[in-house]
Design an enzyme around this catalytic site. Structure first.
Site, PDB file in Angstrom:
ATOM      1  N   ASP A  42       1.467  -5.955   7.288  1.00  0.00           N
ATOM      2  CA  ASP A  42       0.301  -4.816   7.317  1.00  0.00           C
ATOM      3  C   ASP A  42      -0.922  -5.895   7.084  1.00  0.00           C
ATOM      4  OD1 ASP A  42      -1.897  -3.420   6.684  1.00  0.00           O
ATOM      5  OD2 ASP A  42      -0.468  -1.575   5.754  1.00  0.00           O
ATOM      6  N   PHE A  64       0.955  -1.295   0.124  1.00  0.00           N
ATOM      7  CA  PHE A  64       0.132   0.153  -0.163  1.00  0.00           C
ATOM      8  C   PHE A  64       1.103   1.120   0.099  1.00  0.00           C
ATOM      9  CE2 PHE A  64      -2.873   3.132   1.652  1.00  0.00           C
ATOM     10  CZ  PHE A  64      -4.116   3.021   0.983  1.00  0.00           C
ATOM     11  N   TYR A 123     -11.335  -0.446   9.909  1.00  0.00           N
ATOM     12  CA  TYR A 123     -12.956   0.119   9.291  1.00  0.00           C
ATOM     13  C   TYR A 123     -13.146  -0.470   8.268  1.00  0.00           C
ATOM     14  CZ  TYR A 123      -9.055   2.837   7.221  1.00  0.00           C
ATOM     15  OH  TYR A 123      -7.789   3.252   6.508  1.00  0.00           O
ATOM     16  N   LYS A 124     -12.253  -1.717   7.735  1.00  0.00           N
ATOM     17  CA  LYS A 124     -12.542  -2.494   6.579  1.00  0.00           C
ATOM     18  C   LYS A 124     -13.555  -3.604   7.100  1.00  0.00           C
ATOM     19  CE  LYS A 124      -8.131  -1.348   4.593  1.00  0.00           C
ATOM     20  NZ  LYS A 124      -8.595  -0.325   3.693  1.00  0.00           N
ATOM     21  N   ARG A 147     -12.680  -2.898  -8.118  1.00  0.00           N
ATOM     22  CA  ARG A 147     -12.181  -3.779  -7.278  1.00  0.00           C
ATOM     23  C   ARG A 147     -13.423  -3.954  -6.414  1.00  0.00           C
ATOM     24  NH1 ARG A 147      -8.220  -2.037  -2.309  1.00  0.00           N
ATOM     25  NH2 ARG A 147     -10.160  -0.573  -1.573  1.00  0.00           N
TER      26      ARG A 147
END
Ligand SMILES: Cc1ncc(COP(=O)(O)O)c(C=O)c1O
Length: 432
Positions: free
Chosen positions: A217, A138, A242-243, A392
């Site tokens: 990560d 990321f 938050y995912k 995605r």
């Protein structure tokens, strides 16, 4: 990017909405969907891997924190559960990632936690100049590594292993890059674009064989699949809430430090929440015990509290069942892609093998950006777009249904067949 796979006509199976609904009826986790706020039944939400839906329990919990704890208890709230929330919620997240309760703490953002752990690792491996990562990582992690290496001083260097296809990185390529000069190997466990998953035990062992520390990560993995950091001997990890953990927009992140390393590592940010005997207000910094030293300042209590009921929901559903459903759903999505979309020039930008794939699937098309726009504005489907061509699609197995996937992909097919995207400009909006 890779080319669309050649479409192989399969013995004719006609996919129908009724069949998708029958899969939902057999799904042992289907009832968890009613734990979430779904105010628009027509909206197909395939972005739970960017921002998870709102759990109804969270609404209750947050209003209790606002109305009762803040509104009525005021400053006393700190002694009635707020002060210990980073450790308490961390211990629950520990259960999701195969860690001990005192090895995980909730704090700050993923980016800030990543920086803290990278600086700590560099100091602990001072004689080694190299940090190894990959180009699927990321970008925030890559930027933080660049900044951390600059701060750490001359001679330090970042080695970025290239993916040969934009989808995966072979472990052999990592093995070649890691040397006795490597201080740290750091990777995102599930790649944010392709969804490729690294073999955590094998890659961690590779770092350890060279005497390097391993930092994962877990942002795109936690809550979607079982993880066992202790079994793999992982040193360090960060992840967001938050995912798949549905903690809410900007919810604080977590960090993990293996118990045996905790006393040795130092947070580069010396704040009062990391201070031993914080309320002695001593004038000189002395790091607190265990993971307390990785705290910095006052935790944002409203958003920290929102994480707890959401994590409990994932624990209740069970990660083995969530992973089994996620695999069945990404397989179903790929079967629909193969039948409906591959013939229309859509590529699969994710691994075909479910063992190497997380809980999202990226579909590639040169007009991906405009297709995304048409899906959102004309079709009530919310995917993500990731540059340059990835549409995605996130599967959040706690609440995504097979009918969502059927509907989402059939609307995508319509956008392509009717070329509905052509009316949109090619410019990129500020947020994708
Ligand atoms: C893999 C990964 N790492 C780090 C981040 C950055 O997280 P934050 O914005 O919470 O710092 C994200 C954000 O989406 C991510 O997907």
């Amino acid at each position: 990017m890779n080319q669309p796979r050649t479409h192989m006509p399969t013995p004719s199976h006609t996919y129908t909405l009724e069949e998708a609904r029958a899969f939902d009826a057999q799904d042992p986790l289907h009832s968890y969907r009613s734990e979430f706020m779904i105010d628009n039944a027509d909206l197909i939400y395939l972005d739970g891997n960017s921002l998870g839906r709102l759990p109804l329990r969270t609404r209750e919990r947050v209003s209790q924190v606002v109305d009762h704890e803040w509104g009525s208890r005021l400053i006393r709230g700190w002694g009635e559960g707020w002060f210990t929330a980073p450790q308490r919620i961390g211990a629950k997240i520990a259960q999701l990632i195969g860690a001990q309760p005192d090895e995980v703490i909730v704090a700050d953002s993923t980016s800030v936690n990543f920086f803290k752990l990278v600086m700590a690792a560099l100091a602990a491996r001072a004689g080694r100049p190299l940090v190894v990562t990959d180009d699927l990582n990321f970008p925030s992690d890559l930027y933080l590594l660049q900044g951390a290496l600059r701060l750490a001083g001359a001679g330090r260097r970042l080695v970025r292993v290239a993916s040969p296809d934009g989808i995966r990185v072979p472990i052999e390529a990592l093995a070649e890059a890691i040397t006795p000069e490597t201080a740290l190997l750091t990777l995102t466990h599930t790649a944010f674009k392709s969804g490729f998953i690294y073999d955590m035990p094998a890659v961690t062992a590779l770092a350890h064989r060279a005497g390097a520390l391993m930092l994962w990560d877990l942002s795109h993995s936690v809550g979607a699949m079982p993880l066992d950091l202790n079994a793999a001997g992982v040193d360090l990890a960060v992840g967001c809430t938050y995912k798949y953990l549905n903690g809410g927009p900007g919810a604080p992140a977590f960090l993990f430090v293996r118990r045996g390393l905790q006393a040795e590592l130092l947070n580069p940010l010396w704040g009062w929440f990391g201070q031993k005997g914080q309320f002695d207000f001593s004038l000189d910094y002395d790091p607190g015990p265990g993971l307390q030293r990785f705290l910095v300042g006052t935790p944002p209590m409203l958003s920290t509290a929102a994480i707890e009921p959401a994590v409990e929901l994932v624990l209740e559903a069970g990660l083995d069942r969530l992973r089994a459903k996620s695999v069945a759903q990404t397989e179903y999505l790929i079967a629909l892609w193969e039948d409906w979309l591959a013939p229309l020039g859509v590529a699969l930008n994710s691994p075909r093998d479910s063992a190497q794939r997380g809980s999202h699937v990226s579909l590639g098309h040169p007009e991906g950006l405009r297709i995304d726009r048409a899906l959102i504005e004309d079709m009530a489907v919310i995917p993500d777009f990731r540059y340059p061509d990835n549409i995605r699609l996130g599967i959040a197995p706690l609440y995504t249904s097979f009918a969502d996937i059927y509907e989402g992909l059939s609307r995508l097919r319509r956008v392509l067949v009717e070329r509905l995207y052509e009316k949109y400009p090619v410019e990129r909006p500020e947020v994708t």
